[in-house]
Every structure is written in C-alpha cells, then in structure tokens.
Design a protein around this motif. Structure first.
Motif, PDB file in Angstrom:
ATOM      1  N   PRO A  31       0.816  -1.226   0.000  1.00  0.00           N
ATOM      2  CA  PRO A  31       0.000   0.000   0.000  1.00  0.00           C
ATOM      3  C   PRO A  31       0.843   1.265   0.000  1.00  0.00           C
ATOM      4  N   ASN A  32       2.032   1.205   0.597  1.00  0.00           N
ATOM      5  CA  ASN A  32       2.852   2.405   0.701  1.00  0.00           C
ATOM      6  C   ASN A  32       3.404   2.836  -0.659  1.00  0.00           C
ATOM      7  N   LEU A  33       3.761   1.871  -1.489  1.00  0.00           N
ATOM      8  CA  LEU A  33       4.227   2.206  -2.835  1.00  0.00           C
ATOM      9  C   LEU A  33       3.117   2.861  -3.639  1.00  0.00           C
ATOM     10  N   LEU A  34       1.916   2.328  -3.522  1.00  0.00           N
ATOM     11  CA  LEU A  34       0.784   2.920  -4.237  1.00  0.00           C
ATOM     12  C   LEU A  34       0.445   4.293  -3.677  1.00  0.00           C
ATOM     13  N   ARG A  35       0.611   4.468  -2.373  1.00  0.00           N
ATOM     14  CA  ARG A  35       0.400   5.793  -1.780  1.00  0.00           C
ATOM     15  C   ARG A  35       1.400   6.791  -2.362  1.00  0.00           C
ATOM     16  N   ASP A  36       2.673   6.428  -2.374  1.00  0.00           N
ATOM     17  CA  ASP A  36       3.696   7.326  -2.920  1.00  0.00           C
ATOM     18  C   ASP A  36       3.442   7.632  -4.387  1.00  0.00           C
ATOM     19  N   LEU A  37       2.930   6.629  -5.119  1.00  0.00           N
ATOM     20  CA  LEU A  37       2.724   6.792  -6.553  1.00  0.00           C
ATOM     21  C   LEU A  37       1.506   7.659  -6.850  1.00  0.00           C
ATOM     22  N   SER A  56     -11.043   1.037  -5.400  1.00  0.00           N
ATOM     23  CA  SER A  56     -10.939  -0.162  -6.238  1.00  0.00           C
ATOM     24  C   SER A  56      -9.543  -0.787  -6.144  1.00  0.00           C
ATOM     25  N   LEU A  57      -8.508   0.060  -6.147  1.00  0.00           N
ATOM     26  CA  LEU A  57      -7.149  -0.453  -6.008  1.00  0.00           C
ATOM     27  C   LEU A  57      -6.956  -1.167  -4.671  1.00  0.00           C
ATOM     28  N   THR A  58      -7.578  -0.629  -3.635  1.00  0.00           N
ATOM     29  CA  THR A  58      -7.484  -1.258  -2.316  1.00  0.00           C
ATOM     30  C   THR A  58      -8.062  -2.671  -2.343  1.00  0.00           C
ATOM     31  N   LEU A  59      -9.232  -2.818  -2.941  1.00  0.00           N
ATOM     32  CA  LEU A  59      -9.847  -4.142  -3.023  1.00  0.00           C
ATOM     33  C   LEU A  59      -9.013  -5.102  -3.870  1.00  0.00           C
ATOM     34  N   LEU A  60      -8.457  -4.622  -4.973  1.00  0.00           N
ATOM     35  CA  LEU A  60      -7.610  -5.468  -5.818  1.00  0.00           C
ATOM     36  C   LEU A  60      -6.356  -5.893  -5.077  1.00  0.00           C
ATOM     37  N   GLY A  61      -5.789  -4.980  -4.292  1.00  0.00           N
ATOM     38  CA  GLY A  61      -4.599  -5.326  -3.512  1.00  0.00           C
ATOM     39  C   GLY A  61      -4.874  -6.411  -2.494  1.00  0.00           C
ATOM     40  N   MET A  62      -6.030  -6.358  -1.872  1.00  0.00           N
ATOM     41  CA  MET A  62      -6.391  -7.395  -0.901  1.00  0.00           C
ATOM     42  C   MET A  62      -6.610  -8.738  -1.597  1.00  0.00           C
ATOM     43  N   PHE A  89      -5.302  -9.837  -4.552  1.00  0.00           N
ATOM     44  CA  PHE A  89      -4.119 -10.408  -5.201  1.00  0.00           C
ATOM     45  C   PHE A  89      -2.848 -10.241  -4.374  1.00  0.00           C
ATOM     46  N   ALA A  90      -2.978 -10.124  -3.062  1.00  0.00           N
ATOM     47  CA  ALA A  90      -1.807  -9.938  -2.202  1.00  0.00           C
ATOM     48  C   ALA A  90      -0.767 -11.060  -2.349  1.00  0.00           C
ATOM     49  N   PRO A  91      -1.151 -12.348  -2.410  1.00  0.00           N
ATOM     50  CA  PRO A  91      -0.123 -13.394  -2.557  1.00  0.00           C
ATOM     51  C   PRO A  91       0.692 -13.254  -3.835  1.00  0.00           C
ATOM     52  N   GLN A  92       0.027 -12.879  -4.921  1.00  0.00           N
ATOM     53  CA  GLN A  92       0.748 -12.740  -6.190  1.00  0.00           C
ATOM     54  C   GLN A  92       1.709 -11.551  -6.153  1.00  0.00           C
ATOM     55  N   VAL A  93       1.283 -10.473  -5.510  1.00  0.00           N
ATOM     56  CA  VAL A  93       2.152  -9.294  -5.429  1.00  0.00           C
ATOM     57  C   VAL A  93       3.372  -9.589  -4.564  1.00  0.00           C
ATOM     58  N   VAL A  94       3.164 -10.286  -3.455  1.00  0.00           N
ATOM     59  CA  VAL A  94       4.293 -10.656  -2.597  1.00  0.00           C
ATOM     60  C   VAL A  94       5.274 -11.562  -3.343  1.00  0.00           C
ATOM     61  N   ALA A  95       4.749 -12.500  -4.112  1.00  0.00           N
ATOM     62  CA  ALA A  95       5.630 -13.392  -4.885  1.00  0.00           C
ATOM     63  C   ALA A  95       6.465 -12.611  -5.889  1.00  0.00           C
ATOM     64  N   LEU A  96       5.887 -11.548  -6.442  1.00  0.00           N
ATOM     65  CA  LEU A  96       6.634 -10.707  -7.378  1.00  0.00           C
ATOM     66  C   LEU A  96       7.708  -9.898  -6.673  1.00  0.00           C
ATOM     67  N   MET A  97       7.377  -9.331  -5.517  1.00  0.00           N
ATOM     68  CA  MET A  97       8.292  -8.424  -4.835  1.00  0.00           C
ATOM     69  C   MET A  97       9.378  -9.143  -4.052  1.00  0.00           C
ATOM     70  N   ALA A  98       9.087 -10.324  -3.546  1.00  0.00           N
ATOM     71  CA  ALA A  98      10.043 -11.015  -2.666  1.00  0.00           C
ATOM     72  C   ALA A  98      10.178 -12.476  -3.077  1.00  0.00           C
ATOM     73  N   VAL A 129      -4.301  -6.968   5.549  1.00  0.00           N
ATOM     74  CA  VAL A 129      -4.727  -6.159   6.692  1.00  0.00           C
ATOM     75  C   VAL A 129      -4.484  -4.678   6.424  1.00  0.00           C
ATOM     76  N   MET A 130      -3.351  -4.364   5.804  1.00  0.00           N
ATOM     77  CA  MET A 130      -2.938  -2.957   5.685  1.00  0.00           C
ATOM     78  C   MET A 130      -3.388  -2.261   4.412  1.00  0.00           C
ATOM     79  N   MET A 131      -4.007  -2.937   3.469  1.00  0.00           N
ATOM     80  CA  MET A 131      -4.385  -2.278   2.215  1.00  0.00           C
ATOM     81  C   MET A 131      -5.315  -1.075   2.406  1.00  0.00           C
ATOM     82  N   PRO A 132      -6.294  -1.079   3.343  1.00  0.00           N
ATOM     83  CA  PRO A 132      -7.127   0.128   3.521  1.00  0.00           C
ATOM     84  C   PRO A 132      -6.332   1.372   3.902  1.00  0.00           C
TER      85      PRO A 132
END
Length: 548
Positions: A68-74, A117-123, A125-134, A151-154
C-alpha cells in the motif's frame, strides 16, 4: 504555462502580485513541525525494532507494508499532490474559491472510486504481489507477508484522502496541520505497539498487531486535518459524473497525473527491484528499511519541508505567470537544500554506526543488526542531497506544465538503478542495493538540473554553485570534528553496550561536528547562516512582544 509573466489575455501581471521566494523563517517553522513527526517516527521504529527485531517476521512486515505504501507514494502523495496543488491554486486564483472547492470535491470522489478499487484489488491479489516483490522468501514467510498486506491495504485509501486534504491546505499556504498530521500516524502506531509490548507478544504475533496499528495511524492522519479544512471553508460533498469530470481543472490534473505516474513509477520500480534483490539475503530487507528511514530523517525535516514551501510558492508564481519569480523561488530553495542536507548526509556517513546503535540496538535488535544497518545507511546517505534536490526541482517542472522532464529523469534514474543493482549486488550484497539507489537519484537530479539550465537559464539569485562549494568546505570541517570526537570517545570509554555509552558516542560527535560546521560556514561566508540567525531573532522578538 506561458513564459515571460503574461496572463491568458496577454497582459503583463505585476511581480508584486506573486508571493515572496522561500523564506528561511517559514521553512524553519515547517521543519520544526516535521521534526516532531520524524522524531515520533523514530520512536515508532525503535519500538518495532525492540519488539520484533530483524528476522523473517520483520522482513515479511516491511514487504507487506510496501504494497500500500508504494501505491500511496505513486498515486496519493506523489502524482496526485504534484498535479493537484498547482491546479487548485490556479483555479482559486482565476475562477474563485467556490470553483476551487468544487474541484476538490470532484477529486475526493475520484479518489474514493479509483483508490477504493485499487485497495480491493490489492487485498485480493496480495499473494501474487508478494511473490513478485520477494521471490527469495520461503513459503511460510511469503504467506505471512500476504496476510499482513491484506490487513494494511485500507491504509492506502486513508492516506490518499489525507493527501488531498494536505494539498488543499498547502495550496493556501496553510502548512501547520499537514505537517503535524503524520505525527498522529506515528502516535497511533506507537500506542498499539506499546500495548503489544506490554502484552509480551512474540515477533510472529506482534507483526499482525502492528499491521492493525498502521490502520489506526492512517485514520488519525486523515482526521487531524479536518478542523483546518473546515476553517478554510471546505465542505465535504464528493462529486462524480460526466459534468464533474468535464471540469477543465480535472482534465489538467488528469494530464499532469498521467505524466507524473509514469515518472514516479520509476521510483516505485526501483523499490520493487531493491526488494527483489534484498529478499535473497537474510535480514537485508529490514536492514535496508531501517537505514532508509534514518536517511529520511533529514530528508523529511529539511528536504521535504523546503520542497513543500517551495512547491506552494512555485505553483502560485506559475499561476501568476511570473517566470522570474519561479526562478528566484527555485534558486532560494536549492541554496537551503545544500545548506541543510549536505552536512546532514556527511554526518550520517561518518557517524552511521553510533547513530544506528543508539536508536535501534535494544530488545531483539542485536549488535550484528546494527552493523548491517550502518553499512546500508552509509551508502544511502551518499544520495541525500540528490533526493532533496529532486523533490524541489520536479514540482517546478510540473507547475510550468513541463511534466516530460521529470518523467525523463525518473526513467533514466530507474534504468540506472536496475543496471547498478545487477552490477553491485553480486559484489557488495545489500549494500550494493543502497549504493545503487543513491547513484540513481544522482542521475535523476542531474537530468533535471541540466534540463532546467537548457530551458530556463541560470537559477534566480545567482550563486547556487558557489554557495554549494562553500557548504562543502564547511562540511569537511564537520567530518573531521565528528570523526575525531568519536575516535577519542571510543578510546576513552572502551568496550560496552550501555545506553550512557551509546548516548555519548552519538551526541558528543554530533555536537562537535555541528559546532565545526557553523564556525566554518561563518568563516566561508555562507549567506544562509545569517538568514537563519535573522529568522531566529525575528521569532524571538515576536515572542517577547506577545508576552509583553
């Protein structure tokens, strides 16, 4: 934006209608307000380090929070703020306050729809995003990171609305509430963290509780600005629909945001690339995070404070078609950046280990974690001046509708960061990630500086480069004094890890370095030192007058 100081009717507008350049006094006040937030942020990080330490659980939390923090900064504090502040200022100046509030409510409606909408999508697809980032995480660690991210996407939606509030206030030169609002984010996180500490939760449970504390802090950051917004005349009435979206201000924000997202996405890509590399080295994600947070202390207190004041002035001068005023404001801001951030960078480099030990080496954070974090801090500090300069330069291009230049700078910085990581990580490990980040920020700054010189000539208030040379000379005195004081104290105090020793090894060299810097700056004739003293005397005089 038209050049040469003419309005839309082609009639020259008087320079007196524009605001003054960046004032030392205003920047100092904003720095003080930001300092309160940053100090609370350090206390929050201290508590997290003591409660969780540096391990697989802390790495998982850092990665989860970055989503969520990257999307906030963006989208929120990046592209939206850069596009919204100058557009809101121009709408208010040329179309009236009522139209400016209508524009703000349309932006609020768009944030609720798009960011929600981005918040809901982040919640989802969280496993896929984590697999990409780490990709270097073990399955259990990746699963924990995905859980924490959900938990933290909102948090993304909360701080996006807070960023719109901040933009409305900053565009009217109301800086205090926006500067203090992040402090309440830290207060919320600290309050939850203290409860976790009192309950004695182990690291694997503490990171879950800390994630909920992040949401509490985000809500407080939004609510803190509501009284100031209401006092300014804003009433919340979110607008959507074809008529609202046809507003010329909305179209301008969309155009500027499109370019800004492309440019700022380069920074976010850099963070993702850094995380991908660091995830393959145990504890590296946590070490890099803590080091970057320390580097952000002077960046936030000085760099962001100067940039915030400068951005409002740049937006207002650009709206007044006063290009000479834009030049003067930017030159004044760049001199302040050098005066405050160059010595801060060198001080962090020289005293990286004692500073990290004092702040983080408590509870579950060990001496080996201090060494790892200090190595990253030294490399990050090399880019502090460039980071601060970019935060000042980029809004100037956006205010003049020249968004392609910061986009180009960001893209070239991203490309250089990827190339540097590939070259440096096999040799330096996680420290190569930090060094690559600093060097890529320098590339970004170089692009902006060269482009500004080519398009608009020298900055107003000649002497930016001469002043930088004087500051570098004074900073050399700081480095010698701080390093000498630390060496002498270490020899005198001997081995140990007590708090009194940590305090002495950090603060005595800092005081020695600061004294040497101020003395050398005075001898070298650095003008900002006299401006600082004058601002301090004016503030003291007003206080005496108020008491009388």
């Amino acid at each position: 934006m038209g050049a040469g100081g003419e309005d839309r009717a082609g009639e020259a507008r008087p320079a007196a209608a524009a605001p003054p350049p960046v004032r030392m006094q205003k920047a100092l006040w904003l720095s003080a307000a930001t300092m309160a937030s940053r100090v609370l942020g350090l206390l929050r990080d201290q508590l997290f380090a003591a409660l969780v330490g540096a391990n697989a659980f802390s790495d998982a939390f850092v990665t989860a929070f970055r989503i969520p923090n990257l999307l906030r900064d963006l989208f929120a504090e990046g592209a939206l703020s850069s596009a919204f502040v100058p557009t809101f200022a121009e709408t208010r100046a040329h179309r009236g306050e009522a139209e400016a509030w209508r524009l703000a409510n349309t932006v609020v409606g768009l944030v609720l729809a798009v960011v929600g909408s981005l918040t809901l999508l982040g919640m989802l697809f969280a496993p896929q995003v984590v697999a990409l980032m780490a990709p270097g995480y073990a399955p259990a660690q990746a699963a924990l990171a995905a859980k924490l991210a959900r938990v933290m996407m909102p948090f993304l939606l909360l701080v996006s609305l807070a960023a719109v509030s901040m933009g409305m206030l900053n565009a009217q030169s109301r800086f205090t509430a926006p500067a203090l609002a992040p402090a309440l984010f830290n207060v919320g996180s600290i309050a939850v963290g203290l409860g976790l500490w009192a309950a004695g939760w182990p690291p694997e449970r503490a990171v879950v509780g800390w994630s909920f504390g992040t949401l509490v802090g985000g809500l407080l950051q939004l609510l803190a600005q509501s009284p100031s917004l209401r006092a300014a005349g804003f009433r919340l009435r979110p607008r959507l629909g074809r008529a609202a979206l046809a507003d010329p201000g909305v179209r301008r924000i969309g155009r500027l945001m499109g370019a800004a997202v492309v440019g700022l996405s380069a920074t976010q890509v850099n963070i993702v690339v850094n995380t991908i590399f660091a995830s393959h080295q145990e504890r590296a994600v946590t070490w890099l995070n803590f080091a970057f947070r320390l580097m952000q202390l002077p960046l936030g207190v000085f760099g962001v404070a100067i940039a915030t004041v400068a951005t409002a002035g740049l937006a207002q001068r650009a709206a007044a078609r006063d290009l000479a005023g834009v030049q003067e404001t930017l030159g004044s801001a760049m001199r302040l950046v050098a005066f405050l951030n160059v010595p801060s960078a060198v001080g962090l480099m020289v005293l990286s280990r004692p500073i990290v030990a004092l702040i983080y080496q408590h509870g579950r954070f060990t001496a080996s974690d201090t060494a790892g974090t200090a190595g990253a801090l030294l490399c990050y500090a090399l880019g502090l001046y460039a980071y601060s300069a970019v935060k000042v330069f980029a809004p100037a291009f956006y205010a003049l509708d020249e968004a392609r230049v910061p986009v180009l700078g960001s893209v070239l910085g991203m490309a250089s960061n990827v190339a540097l990581n590939l070259a440096l990580f096999p040799v330096l490990g996680y420290r190569g990630v930090a060094l690559g980040t600093s060097l890529s920020a320098t590339v970004n700054f170089a692009v902006l500086a060269i482009a500004w010189r080519a398009r608009h000539g020298r900055l107003g208030g000649a002497g930016v480069y001469r002043q930088l040379l004087r500051v570098l000379g004074a900073t050399g005195a700081l480095a010698v004094a701080a390093w000498g004081a630390e060496r002498a104290l270490e020899g005198h105090l001997g081995a140990g890890h007590g708090l009194a020793r940590q305090l002495a090894l950090a603060f005595v060299p800092i005081a020695a370095g600061l004294a040497a810097y101020l003395a050398a700056a005075r001898l070298l004739g650095v003008k900002e030192l006299s401006d600082l003293a004058a601002a301090w005397r004016r503030r003291a005089a007003r206080r005496r007058g108020a008491r009388a």
